[in-house]
Design a protein around this motif. Structure first.
Motif, PDB file in Angstrom:
ATOM      1  N   VAL A  35       0.859  -1.180   0.000  1.00 30.71           N
ATOM      2  CA  VAL A  35       0.000   0.000   0.000  1.00 30.71           C
ATOM      3  C   VAL A  35       0.898   1.234   0.000  1.00 30.71           C
ATOM      4  N   ASN A  36       0.879   1.976  -1.099  1.00 27.15           N
ATOM      5  CA  ASN A  36       1.697   3.189  -1.236  1.00 27.15           C
ATOM      6  C   ASN A  36       3.171   2.940  -0.921  1.00 27.15           C
ATOM      7  N   GLY A  37       3.696   1.818  -1.384  1.00 29.64           N
ATOM      8  CA  GLY A  37       5.109   1.510  -1.194  1.00 29.64           C
ATOM      9  C   GLY A  37       5.448   0.850   0.136  1.00 29.64           C
ATOM     10  N   LEU A  38       4.458   0.599   0.993  1.00 26.38           N
ATOM     11  CA  LEU A  38       4.697  -0.070   2.280  1.00 26.38           C
ATOM     12  C   LEU A  38       3.995  -1.421   2.307  1.00 26.38           C
ATOM     13  N   ASP A  39       4.680  -2.428   2.864  1.00 29.29           N
ATOM     14  CA  ASP A  39       4.048  -3.728   3.033  1.00 29.29           C
ATOM     15  C   ASP A  39       3.169  -3.692   4.274  1.00 29.29           C
ATOM     16  N   VAL A  40       1.892  -4.048   4.105  1.00 31.90           N
ATOM     17  CA  VAL A  40       0.916  -4.043   5.194  1.00 31.90           C
ATOM     18  C   VAL A  40       0.365  -5.456   5.339  1.00 31.90           C
ATOM     19  N   ALA A  41       0.360  -5.968   6.574  1.00 30.01           N
ATOM     20  CA  ALA A  41      -0.143  -7.321   6.827  1.00 30.01           C
ATOM     21  C   ALA A  41      -1.637  -7.385   6.531  1.00 30.01           C
ATOM     22  N   ASP A  42      -2.050  -8.404   5.764  1.00 36.71           N
ATOM     23  CA  ASP A  42      -3.477  -8.568   5.486  1.00 36.71           C
ATOM     24  C   ASP A  42      -3.995  -9.942   5.912  1.00 36.71           C
ATOM     25  N   LYS A  43      -3.133 -10.765   6.485  1.00 34.08           N
ATOM     26  CA  LYS A  43      -3.550 -12.041   7.064  1.00 34.08           C
ATOM     27  C   LYS A  43      -2.577 -12.367   8.196  1.00 34.08           C
ATOM     28  N   VAL A  44      -3.100 -12.417   9.425  1.00 36.93           N
ATOM     29  CA  VAL A  44      -2.252 -12.627  10.599  1.00 36.93           C
ATOM     30  C   VAL A  44      -2.827 -13.761  11.440  1.00 36.93           C
ATOM     31  N   SER A  45      -1.994 -14.749  11.739  1.00 37.48           N
ATOM     32  CA  SER A  45      -2.360 -15.850  12.622  1.00 37.48           C
ATOM     33  C   SER A  45      -2.041 -15.443  14.059  1.00 37.48           C
ATOM     34  N   VAL A  46      -2.989 -15.668  14.988  1.00 38.69           N
ATOM     35  CA  VAL A  46      -2.822 -15.303  16.400  1.00 38.69           C
ATOM     36  C   VAL A  46      -2.970 -16.563  17.240  1.00 38.69           C
ATOM     37  N   GLN A  47      -2.014 -16.790  18.166  1.00 41.14           N
ATOM     38  CA  GLN A  47      -2.070 -17.958  19.036  1.00 41.14           C
ATOM     39  C   GLN A  47      -1.773 -17.564  20.478  1.00 41.14           C
ATOM     40  N   LEU A  48      -2.610 -18.014  21.399  1.00 40.42           N
ATOM     41  CA  LEU A  48      -2.336 -17.879  22.826  1.00 40.42           C
ATOM     42  C   LEU A  48      -1.577 -19.134  23.215  1.00 40.42           C
ATOM     43  N   MET A  49      -0.375 -18.937  23.781  1.00 46.59           N
ATOM     44  CA  MET A  49       0.492 -20.071  24.088  1.00 46.59           C
ATOM     45  C   MET A  49       0.914 -20.079  25.547  1.00 46.59           C
ATOM     46  N   ALA A  50       1.024 -21.278  26.108  1.00 52.73           N
ATOM     47  CA  ALA A  50       1.592 -21.443  27.443  1.00 52.73           C
ATOM     48  C   ALA A  50       3.115 -21.400  27.310  1.00 52.73           C
ATOM     49  N   THR A  51       3.795 -20.863  28.294  1.00 50.51           N
ATOM     50  CA  THR A  51       5.259 -20.778  28.253  1.00 50.51           C
ATOM     51  C   THR A  51       5.926 -21.945  28.973  1.00 50.51           C
ATOM     52  N   ASP A  52       5.145 -22.894  29.473  1.00 52.14           N
ATOM     53  CA  ASP A  52       5.673 -24.046  30.211  1.00 52.14           C
ATOM     54  C   ASP A  52       6.493 -24.944  29.277  1.00 52.14           C
TER      55      ASP A  52
END
Length: 87
Positions: A35-52
């Motif tokens: 978009v106007n010379g900038l890369d913009v995320a249009d698909k993002v995977s989101v995960q809630l993760m345990a740190t154990d």
């Protein structure tokens, strides 16, 4: 920092939260649009993760979703992390 929590990016992977706490959020940018010379995320995977470290990689993921942009991904990430850390 975002809303008082660490936000770390390496390439297309973003971690939100403190690794010393029981949960963090991992976001992975799946695709981008120029978009106007900038890369913009249009698909993002989101995960809630345990740190154990004792848990297997599959059992660490508690919730997962895919959002249409980084703003929506950050919004749900903050809500999920806040709720998980209150339990």
């Amino acid at each position: 920092m975002y809303k008082g929590r660490p936000l770390v990016r390496c390439g297309d992977e973003i971690y939100y939260g403190n690794m010393k706490e029981p949960y963090v959020i991992r976001m992975n940018i799946k695709s981008k649009t120029n978009v106007n010379g900038l890369d913009v995320a249009d698909k993002v995977s989101v995960q809630l993760m345990a740190t154990d470290p004792e848990l297997s990689p599959r059992k660490r993921i508690l919730k997962a979703s895919e959002k249409g942009n980084l703003y929506l991904a950050m919004d749900i990430a903050d809500v999920w992390l806040e709720r998980a850390l209150k339990q």
